[in-house]
Write a protein that holds these residues in place. Structure first.
Motif, mmCIF file in Angstrom:
data_model
loop_
_atom_site.group_PDB
_atom_site.id
_atom_site.type_symbol
_atom_site.label_atom_id
_atom_site.label_comp_id
_atom_site.label_asym_id
_atom_site.label_seq_id
_atom_site.Cartn_x
_atom_site.Cartn_y
_atom_site.Cartn_z
ATOM 1 N N THR A 140 47.340 36.689 47.613
ATOM 2 C CA THR A 140 48.329 35.388 47.485
ATOM 3 C C THR A 140 47.725 35.293 49.339
ATOM 4 O OG1 THR A 140 49.716 36.934 48.917
ATOM 5 C CG2 THR A 140 50.385 36.657 46.245
ATOM 6 N N LEU A 141 48.308 33.701 49.544
ATOM 7 C CA LEU A 141 47.986 33.044 51.180
ATOM 8 C C LEU A 141 48.435 33.913 51.657
ATOM 9 C CD1 LEU A 141 45.714 31.874 52.247
ATOM 10 C CD2 LEU A 141 47.073 30.386 51.772
ATOM 11 N N ARG A 142 48.442 34.333 53.496
ATOM 12 C CA ARG A 142 49.300 34.810 54.127
ATOM 13 C C ARG A 142 48.992 34.250 55.131
ATOM 14 N NH1 ARG A 142 51.929 40.680 51.995
ATOM 15 N NH2 ARG A 142 52.706 39.351 49.894
ATOM 16 N N ASN A 143 49.439 34.455 56.670
ATOM 17 C CA ASN A 143 49.665 32.732 57.642
ATOM 18 C C ASN A 143 49.839 34.503 58.585
ATOM 19 O OD1 ASN A 143 48.918 31.665 57.001
ATOM 20 N ND2 ASN A 143 50.888 30.049 57.000
ATOM 21 N N TYR A 144 48.893 34.865 59.607
ATOM 22 C CA TYR A 144 49.919 35.784 60.382
ATOM 23 C C TYR A 144 49.183 34.856 62.346
ATOM 24 C CZ TYR A 144 49.250 38.753 56.719
ATOM 25 O OH TYR A 144 49.391 39.949 55.120
ATOM 26 N N PRO A 145 50.249 35.154 62.522
ATOM 27 C CA PRO A 145 50.397 34.585 63.929
ATOM 28 C C PRO A 145 49.185 35.182 65.155
ATOM 29 C CG PRO A 145 52.063 33.503 63.343
ATOM 30 C CD PRO A 145 51.935 34.529 62.322
ATOM 31 N N VAL A 217 39.367 46.758 56.887
ATOM 32 C CA VAL A 217 40.535 46.943 56.117
ATOM 33 C C VAL A 217 40.085 46.806 55.156
ATOM 34 C CG1 VAL A 217 42.987 46.226 55.364
ATOM 35 C CG2 VAL A 217 42.489 46.128 57.561
ATOM 36 N N ASN A 218 39.811 47.334 53.525
ATOM 37 C CA ASN A 218 39.511 46.771 52.685
ATOM 38 C C ASN A 218 37.661 46.243 52.423
ATOM 39 O OD1 ASN A 218 39.331 47.477 49.488
ATOM 40 N ND2 ASN A 218 40.592 46.011 49.284
ATOM 41 N N PRO A 219 37.261 47.030 53.131
ATOM 42 C CA PRO A 219 35.683 46.306 53.551
ATOM 43 C C PRO A 219 34.745 45.802 52.432
ATOM 44 C CG PRO A 219 35.681 48.234 54.696
ATOM 45 C CD PRO A 219 36.863 48.641 53.730
ATOM 46 N N ALA A 220 35.649 46.525 50.483
ATOM 47 C CA ALA A 220 33.957 45.299 50.060
ATOM 48 C C ALA A 220 34.759 44.261 49.392
ATOM 49 C CB ALA A 220 34.200 46.690 49.147
ATOM 50 N N SER A 221 36.566 44.038 49.795
ATOM 51 C CA SER A 221 37.221 43.678 49.250
ATOM 52 C C SER A 221 36.344 42.084 49.200
ATOM 53 C CB SER A 221 38.850 43.419 49.148
ATOM 54 O OG SER A 221 38.744 43.298 50.609
ATOM 55 N N TRP A 222 35.986 42.093 50.798
ATOM 56 C CA TRP A 222 35.811 40.836 51.741
ATOM 57 C C TRP A 222 35.067 39.969 50.850
ATOM 58 C CZ3 TRP A 222 39.834 39.241 53.637
ATOM 59 C CH2 TRP A 222 40.680 40.017 54.384
ATOM 60 N N ASP A 223 33.600 40.375 49.860
ATOM 61 C CA ASP A 223 32.910 40.042 48.987
ATOM 62 C C ASP A 223 32.902 39.158 48.439
ATOM 63 O OD1 ASP A 223 30.725 40.756 50.881
ATOM 64 O OD2 ASP A 223 30.371 42.832 50.622
ATOM 65 N N SER A 228 39.944 35.553 51.461
ATOM 66 C CA SER A 228 39.033 34.783 52.160
ATOM 67 C C SER A 228 40.307 35.370 53.713
ATOM 68 C CB SER A 228 39.097 33.051 51.767
ATOM 69 O OG SER A 228 40.660 32.976 51.705
ATOM 70 N N ILE A 229 39.402 35.187 54.876
ATOM 71 C CA ILE A 229 39.769 35.047 55.845
ATOM 72 C C ILE A 229 39.659 33.886 56.652
ATOM 73 C CG2 ILE A 229 38.713 36.834 57.242
ATOM 74 C CD1 ILE A 229 40.990 38.017 58.608
ATOM 75 N N ILE A 238 44.661 34.385 55.697
ATOM 76 C CA ILE A 238 43.529 35.614 54.660
ATOM 77 C C ILE A 238 45.035 35.476 53.315
ATOM 78 C CG2 ILE A 238 43.821 38.006 54.470
ATOM 79 C CD1 ILE A 238 44.106 38.655 57.481
ATOM 80 N N LEU A 239 43.546 35.042 52.104
ATOM 81 C CA LEU A 239 44.546 35.389 50.972
ATOM 82 C C LEU A 239 43.452 37.021 50.206
ATOM 83 C CD1 LEU A 239 44.402 34.029 48.035
ATOM 84 C CD2 LEU A 239 42.394 32.915 47.947
ATOM 85 N N GLN A 240 44.283 37.354 49.840
ATOM 86 C CA GLN A 240 44.234 38.866 49.286
ATOM 87 C C GLN A 240 45.453 38.864 48.533
ATOM 88 O OE1 GLN A 240 42.651 41.380 48.989
ATOM 89 N NE2 GLN A 240 40.683 41.163 50.815
ATOM 90 N N THR A 241 45.366 40.773 48.013
ATOM 91 C CA THR A 241 45.866 40.935 47.019
ATOM 92 C C THR A 241 46.562 41.016 48.092
ATOM 93 O OG1 THR A 241 44.847 43.829 47.540
ATOM 94 C CG2 THR A 241 44.098 42.308 45.820
ATOM 95 N N SER A 242 48.459 42.124 47.149
ATOM 96 C CA SER A 242 49.442 42.192 48.445
ATOM 97 C C SER A 242 49.022 43.410 48.713
ATOM 98 C CB SER A 242 50.495 42.969 47.435
ATOM 99 O OG SER A 242 50.417 43.930 46.710
#
Length: 404
Positions: A140-145, A217-223, A228-229, A238-242
């Motif tokens: 899911t895509l989420r925004n973090y100020p 944070v979960n380094p292997a997942s970004w490849d 994406s971030i 950030i597009l990542q798992t929950s």
């Protein structure tokens, strides 16, 4: 058989009763509010279970028992688990006491064969158990100020990455929450040694914050191609798992707590001295570590000097504070104070200033700088305009304000 194996008494223990009470049906409005659902789930997952004892109990029964005890909505994707070698009748062996619901779930999954091939995710207040490969596709895509973190220093933020002491127990899982994870999304926390070695008082940039998240944070997942971030202005997109989103949120909160602990309450005053007596009084007060706020305010009320500026700045290392004044006849000053770094408990600052004043011979200008070291109860005085014949002058005073 399950209840007899899991609990010594027929009735659930008080902790389980309390858990069930927290899972009362939500209102229709809350059901459509993802934030409320997530907060409610986080609260339940932090509740404690008095005891779990499974001696060769089938996984399907164990999951149902956890649903009943905690009130958590748990969905199991059995087809995906079958691909990882996990079946409904896979046996669970576990004997633990006084654990959080979240850790209980983690230990149940880790007690199975091929634990690295399965995981769980949170979404809209529901726990989904599946294979890692399957969960990796649920992003899911989420925004973090993050604008407030971009003015922080790397050394301050590194303090948030020091993990708590590990407790020895089943599978050596640390029973402590921490945002920084190694390997999977919810493993034993570790410190980012690379960041620790590079820690200094340089201000963290947008690229540096992105790199910090990806490396801790979960380094292997970004490849993977479905994550994406990026930084859009001062917002992390950030597009990542929950589960990874949850770890990122915890990391950012820890960074903010570390930054808040590094806040500096800095007093900044520009004082117009009337005579040499007032100047000596301020110098003595600064050397003695007296309360400069009260000292300056009291002296101004008594007419000993005039305060052009007297404020307490809530600042951080890396901040810059500017003050200026322009009077008649081109007299005035411009001051820039840079909180350059920290040496233990001592704050290092640089004051760069330009000043101009009138004499009998005409206008005189001065450009200079001063390096200052401010201990916890010390004050530093910088002369902006030198004393005249009567001892009057203009000085910049910096001090560390005492906090309750």
């Amino acid at each position: 058989m399950l209840c007899a194996a899991a609990w010594a008494a027929a009735d659930p223990p008080p902790a389980a009763t309390a858990l069930a009470a927290t899972s009362a049906p939500a209102t229709q409005e809350q059901a459509h509010d993802a934030r409320t659902a997530a907060e409610r789930l986080d609260k339940i997952m932090k509740e404690r279970i008095k005891e779990l004892h499974f001696e060769g109990i089938e996984l399907d029964e164990v999951i149902q028992f956890l649903r009943d005890v905690s009130g958590v909505n748990i969905v199991v994707k059995w087809n995906a688990l079958a691909g990882a070698g996990i079946k409904r009748d896979s046996l669970v062996y576990l004997d633990v006491k006084d654990v959080e619901v979240e850790k209980a779930l983690r230990l149940i999954l880790e007690s199975l064969e091929n634990p690295d091939s399965l995981d769980w995710a949170e979404d809209d207040g529901i726990i989904t158990i599946s294979s890692r490969d399957d969960l990796a596709t649920r992003t899911t895509l989420r925004n973090y100020p993050a604008g407030d973190l971009l003015s922080a220093t790397r050394s301050d933020l590194t303090k948030a990455l020091v993990p708590p002491k590990r407790k020895q127990g089943l599978n050596h899982i640390a029973d402590v929450p921490h945002p920084v994870q190694a390997g999977g999304e919810n493993r034993v926390p570790v410190r980012d040694e690379r960041l620790a070695e590079e820690a200094d008082d340089t201000v963290l940039t947008a690229a540096g914050l992105v790199d910090l998240i990806k490396s801790t944070v979960n380094p292997a997942s970004w490849d993977q191609g479905n994550t994406s971030i990026t930084m859009a202005d001062t917002t992390l997109v950030i597009l990542q798992t929950s589960r990874t989103h949850k770890a990122i949120a915890r990391l950012l909160e820890s960074l903010r707590q570390a930054r808040e602990a590094a806040r500096v309450h800095l007093g900044v005053a520009v004082v117009r001295m009337k005579d040499a007596a007032g100047r000596r009084e301020l110098l003595q007060a600064a050397a003695a570590g007296k309360d400069m706020s009260a000292m300056l305010a009291g002296g101004a009320q008594e007419g000993k000097w005039t305060l052009d500026r007297c404020r307490i700045e809530n600042s951080f290392v890396g901040d810059k504070i500017r003050t200026s004044w322009l009077g008649q006849g081109q007299s005035g000053y411009d001051v820039l104070v840079h909180l350059a770094g920290r040496d233990g408990q001592t704050l290092e600052a640089t004051a760069v200033f330009k000043s101009q004043w009138q004499t009998k011979s005409g206008a005189v200008a001065r450009s200079d700088s001063a390096r200052l070291r401010l201990a916890a109860r010390a004050a530093e005085i910088v002369e902006l305009v030198p004393p005249d014949a009567a001892g009057g002058s203009v000085v910049l005073i910096l001090w560390r304000e005492r906090t309750p």
